[in-house]
Scaffold this motif. Structure first.
Motif, PDB file in Angstrom:
ATOM      1  N   MET A   1     -15.543   1.395  20.475  1.00  0.00           N
ATOM      2  CA  MET A   1     -14.917   1.758  19.200  1.00  0.00           C
ATOM      3  C   MET A   1     -13.763   0.806  18.888  1.00  0.00           C
ATOM      4  O   MET A   1     -12.979   0.444  19.756  1.00  0.00           O
ATOM      5  CB  MET A   1     -14.386   3.198  19.335  1.00  0.00           C
ATOM      6  N   VAL A   2     -13.706   0.416  17.643  1.00  0.00           N
ATOM      7  CA  VAL A   2     -12.670  -0.534  17.224  1.00  0.00           C
ATOM      8  C   VAL A   2     -11.381   0.217  16.911  1.00  0.00           C
ATOM      9  O   VAL A   2     -11.391   1.221  16.205  1.00  0.00           O
ATOM     10  CB  VAL A   2     -13.137  -1.330  15.977  1.00  0.00           C
ATOM     11  N   ALA A   3     -10.312  -0.250  17.468  1.00  0.00           N
ATOM     12  CA  ALA A   3      -9.008   0.385  17.182  1.00  0.00           C
ATOM     13  C   ALA A   3      -8.632   0.147  15.722  1.00  0.00           C
ATOM     14  O   ALA A   3      -8.921  -0.922  15.182  1.00  0.00           O
ATOM     15  CB  ALA A   3      -7.951  -0.209  18.105  1.00  0.00           C
ATOM     16  N   PRO A   4      -8.018   1.122  15.092  1.00  0.00           N
ATOM     17  CA  PRO A   4      -7.616   0.929  13.690  1.00  0.00           C
ATOM     18  C   PRO A   4      -6.570  -0.178  13.570  1.00  0.00           C
ATOM     19  O   PRO A   4      -5.746  -0.366  14.466  1.00  0.00           O
ATOM     20  CB  PRO A   4      -7.024   2.282  13.285  1.00  0.00           C
ATOM     21  N   THR A   5      -6.673  -0.928  12.491  1.00  0.00           N
ATOM     22  CA  THR A   5      -5.677  -1.975  12.266  1.00  0.00           C
ATOM     23  C   THR A   5      -4.348  -1.337  11.900  1.00  0.00           C
ATOM     24  O   THR A   5      -4.281  -0.146  11.596  1.00  0.00           O
ATOM     25  CB  THR A   5      -6.104  -2.889  11.098  1.00  0.00           C
ATOM     26  N   LEU A   6      -3.345  -2.175  11.909  1.00  0.00           N
ATOM     27  CA  LEU A   6      -2.011  -1.707  11.549  1.00  0.00           C
ATOM     28  C   LEU A   6      -2.021  -1.103  10.145  1.00  0.00           C
ATOM     29  O   LEU A   6      -1.440  -0.060   9.875  1.00  0.00           O
ATOM     30  CB  LEU A   6      -1.061  -2.899  11.607  1.00  0.00           C
ATOM     31  N   ARG A   7      -2.737  -1.788   9.237  1.00  0.00           N
ATOM     32  CA  ARG A   7      -2.785  -1.301   7.853  1.00  0.00           C
ATOM     33  C   ARG A   7      -3.486   0.054   7.803  1.00  0.00           C
ATOM     34  O   ARG A   7      -3.017   0.986   7.144  1.00  0.00           O
ATOM     35  CB  ARG A   7      -3.504  -2.317   6.958  1.00  0.00           C
ATOM     36  N   GLU A   8      -4.616   0.179   8.533  1.00  0.00           N
ATOM     37  CA  GLU A   8      -5.338   1.462   8.535  1.00  0.00           C
ATOM     38  C   GLU A   8      -4.470   2.575   9.110  1.00  0.00           C
ATOM     39  O   GLU A   8      -4.432   3.680   8.582  1.00  0.00           O
ATOM     40  CB  GLU A   8      -6.634   1.338   9.340  1.00  0.00           C
ATOM     41  N   ARG A   9      -3.745   2.234  10.170  1.00  0.00           N
ATOM     42  CA  ARG A   9      -2.887   3.252  10.785  1.00  0.00           C
ATOM     43  C   ARG A   9      -1.792   3.688   9.827  1.00  0.00           C
ATOM     44  O   ARG A   9      -1.458   4.860   9.738  1.00  0.00           O
ATOM     45  CB  ARG A   9      -2.267   2.716  12.082  1.00  0.00           C
ATOM     46  N   SER A  10      -1.253   2.720   9.090  1.00  0.00           N
ATOM     47  CA  SER A  10      -0.159   3.071   8.187  1.00  0.00           C
ATOM     48  C   SER A  10      -0.659   3.924   7.033  1.00  0.00           C
ATOM     49  O   SER A  10       0.056   4.761   6.506  1.00  0.00           O
ATOM     50  CB  SER A  10       0.542   1.812   7.678  1.00  0.00           C
ATOM     51  N   VAL A  11      -1.931   3.707   6.634  1.00  0.00           N
ATOM     52  CA  VAL A  11      -2.498   4.501   5.541  1.00  0.00           C
ATOM     53  C   VAL A  11      -2.841   5.900   6.046  1.00  0.00           C
ATOM     54  O   VAL A  11      -2.649   6.901   5.355  1.00  0.00           O
ATOM     55  CB  VAL A  11      -3.732   3.798   4.932  1.00  0.00           C
ATOM     56  N   LEU A  12      -3.332   5.961   7.293  1.00  0.00           N
ATOM     57  CA  LEU A  12      -3.704   7.263   7.862  1.00  0.00           C
ATOM     58  C   LEU A  12      -2.475   8.120   8.181  1.00  0.00           C
ATOM     59  O   LEU A  12      -2.518   9.336   8.096  1.00  0.00           O
ATOM     60  CB  LEU A  12      -4.528   7.065   9.145  1.00  0.00           C
ATOM     61  N   ALA A  13      -1.389   7.444   8.542  1.00  0.00           N
ATOM     62  CA  ALA A  13      -0.175   8.179   8.903  1.00  0.00           C
ATOM     63  C   ALA A  13       0.359   8.918   7.692  1.00  0.00           C
ATOM     64  O   ALA A  13       0.178   8.493   6.557  1.00  0.00           O
ATOM     65  CB  ALA A  13       0.884   7.201   9.415  1.00  0.00           C
ATOM     66  N   LYS A  14       0.972  10.026   7.949  1.00  0.00           N
ATOM     67  CA  LYS A  14       1.560  10.812   6.863  1.00  0.00           C
ATOM     68  C   LYS A  14       2.700  10.011   6.227  1.00  0.00           C
ATOM     69  O   LYS A  14       3.590   9.533   6.914  1.00  0.00           O
ATOM     70  CB  LYS A  14       2.089  12.121   7.445  1.00  0.00           C
ATOM     71  N   GLN A  15       2.595   9.831   4.917  1.00  0.00           N
ATOM     72  CA  GLN A  15       3.583   9.002   4.225  1.00  0.00           C
ATOM     73  C   GLN A  15       4.755   9.830   3.714  1.00  0.00           C
ATOM     74  O   GLN A  15       4.585  10.944   3.249  1.00  0.00           O
ATOM     75  CB  GLN A  15       2.925   8.297   3.028  1.00  0.00           C
ATOM     76  N   LEU A  16       5.902   9.221   3.803  1.00  0.00           N
ATOM     77  CA  LEU A  16       7.108   9.796   3.226  1.00  0.00           C
ATOM     78  C   LEU A  16       6.978   9.761   1.700  1.00  0.00           C
ATOM     79  O   LEU A  16       6.611   8.740   1.137  1.00  0.00           O
ATOM     80  CB  LEU A  16       8.294   8.936   3.682  1.00  0.00           C
ATOM     81  N   ARG A  17       7.247  10.894   1.062  1.00  0.00           N
ATOM     82  CA  ARG A  17       7.213  10.923  -0.408  1.00  0.00           C
ATOM     83  C   ARG A  17       8.582  11.318  -0.943  1.00  0.00           C
ATOM     84  O   ARG A  17       9.163  12.304  -0.493  1.00  0.00           O
ATOM     85  CB  ARG A  17       6.159  11.910  -0.917  1.00  0.00           C
ATOM     86  N   LEU A  18       9.070  10.521  -1.877  1.00  0.00           N
ATOM     87  CA  LEU A  18      10.435  10.708  -2.387  1.00  0.00           C
ATOM     88  C   LEU A  18      10.453  10.768  -3.899  1.00  0.00           C
ATOM     89  O   LEU A  18       9.624  10.157  -4.560  1.00  0.00           O
ATOM     90  CB  LEU A  18      11.311   9.519  -1.945  1.00  0.00           C
ATOM     91  N   ASP A  19      11.417  11.498  -4.412  1.00  0.00           N
ATOM     92  CA  ASP A  19      11.701  11.489  -5.843  1.00  0.00           C
ATOM     93  C   ASP A  19      13.137  10.986  -5.978  1.00  0.00           C
ATOM     94  O   ASP A  19      14.013  11.440  -5.232  1.00  0.00           O
ATOM     95  CB  ASP A  19      11.550  12.910  -6.394  1.00  0.00           C
ATOM     96  N   VAL A  20      13.377  10.042  -6.877  1.00  0.00           N
ATOM     97  CA  VAL A  20      14.708   9.436  -6.922  1.00  0.00           C
ATOM     98  C   VAL A  20      15.165   9.173  -8.358  1.00  0.00           C
ATOM     99  O   VAL A  20      14.339   8.940  -9.247  1.00  0.00           O
ATOM    100  CB  VAL A  20      14.735   8.122  -6.098  1.00  0.00           C
TER     101      VAL A  20
END
Ligand code: CA
Length: 332
Positions: A1-20
């Motif tokens: 199995m191929v490890a996810p790339t850095l970009r894939e990991r960053s997309v899969l990770a829960k993203q911080l959402r902000l209102d400013v």
């Protein structure tokens, strides 16, 4: 199995959402606005995951032309240099970006006799994953609002604040003291500058307020909390500025309000949080001192500015900020 790339990991990770939202106002007594502000929320999920969002408020001094220039150099330099820095540690990148701003302002002042004494305060916050790094020089402030609590995260570098910390003045006396405008540290007046960095764990529904003393000197901490609690960032910044003006508006007024909609995953390669408790840390150690849980003002953490050992991420030099990110319009 191929490890996810850095970009894939960053997309899969829960993203911080902000209102400013941000707002600056000349106030009711001054002819010029020497405050400046900016924020950057990267659109690229990889940049957002690794570097986070950045917020900066600066209050210039040294007379009209000099003050405006100093605060503008501060917000421009910090917003550019932060995203170009290759450290994985948000606090270290922020520290380096602010140091660079200090050097740029100092150099500009040295080039022109009319700009001798040019300087600016600076309060800046990086929000990344579930952590905030808040840095300051001077008396511009950052407040963290959680539930019905408001805590001033930064410590003012001002003469009156030192008197309050020494038990020689009360907060109320400091607020109206004739020497309340005397600051003990700023960017630009010296070749080097001491910067405080405060790491804080962030939670959903937290709000962060960055402001100049034109707001914090005129509106109490509790009133700031009440105003920000009542509505979203857009309305909050308007009401904060309005309230400072109602109270006389003797100075320029600037506020950024950031509301945490959703916290992100822990930033990649974050070493486990270490409490620093004001302890001196050796120059070769980069420490993430994250205060979590109860809202109490923490001592600033000591950050080394040497590259973190075991770093695997490298950012290319060159602007990562534009055009991939939302950069707030500058005040007119
Ligand atoms: Ca001011």
């Amino acid at each position: 199995m191929v490890a996810p790339t850095l970009r894939e990991r960053s997309v899969l990770a829960k993203q911080l959402r902000l209102d400013v939202a941000q707002l600056t106002d000349v106030g009711r007594r001054r002819e010029h606005n020497e405050d400046n502000m900016a924020f950057v929320i990267p659109k690229d999920p990889l940049v957002m995951a690794n570097k986070g969002a950045l917020f900066i408020v600066a209050d210039g001094m040294g007379g009209h032309a000099a003050g405006e220039v100093a605060s503008e150099i501060a917000v421009d330099t910090i917003s550019n240099m932060y995203y170009q820095d290759d450290s994985e540690e948000g606090g270290v990148s922020l520290l380096r970006a602010i140091r660079r701003a200090n050097a740029s302002i100092h150099q500009r002042a040295a080039e022109n006799m009319l700009r001798t004494g040019m300087g600016t305060t600076c309060v800046a916050a990086v929000l990344r994953g579930n952590i905030a790094y808040i840095a300051n020089v001077g008396d511009s402030r950052a407040y963290l609002l959680r539930g019905n609590q408001v805590v001033q995260i930064t410590r003012d570098h001002s003469w009156v604040a030192e008197q309050v910390r020494a038990g020689l003045l009360t907060e109320d006396q400091a607020r109206t003291h004739t020497q309340r405008n005397v600051i003990t540290r700023c960017l630009g007046t010296q070749a080097d500058v001491e910067i405080d960095v405060f790491p804080e764990q962030i939670e959903e529904k937290d709000a962060l307020v960055l402001c100049t003393d034109g707001l914090s000197g005129l509106v109490s901490d509790d009133e700031i909390r009440r105003i920000v609690d009542q509505s979203g960032p857009q309305e909050s910044v308007y009401h904060l500025v309005e309230r400072a003006n109602e109270n006389g508006g003797p100075d320029n007024i600037t506020a950024i309000v950031v509301s945490v909609q959703e916290v992100g995953s822990e930033p990649p390669n974050t070493r486990h949080p270490v409490y620093v408790g004001g302890r001196e840390i050796g120059e070769d150690t980069a420490v993430l001192g994250v205060a979590s849980g109860s809202l109490v003002p923490a001592a600033p953490a000591m950050f080394s500015d040497s590259p973190a050992p075991g770093s695997s991420l490298r950012y290319p030099s060159g602007p990562l900020v534009s055009p991939e990110s939302i950069t707030a319009p500058q005040p007119i």
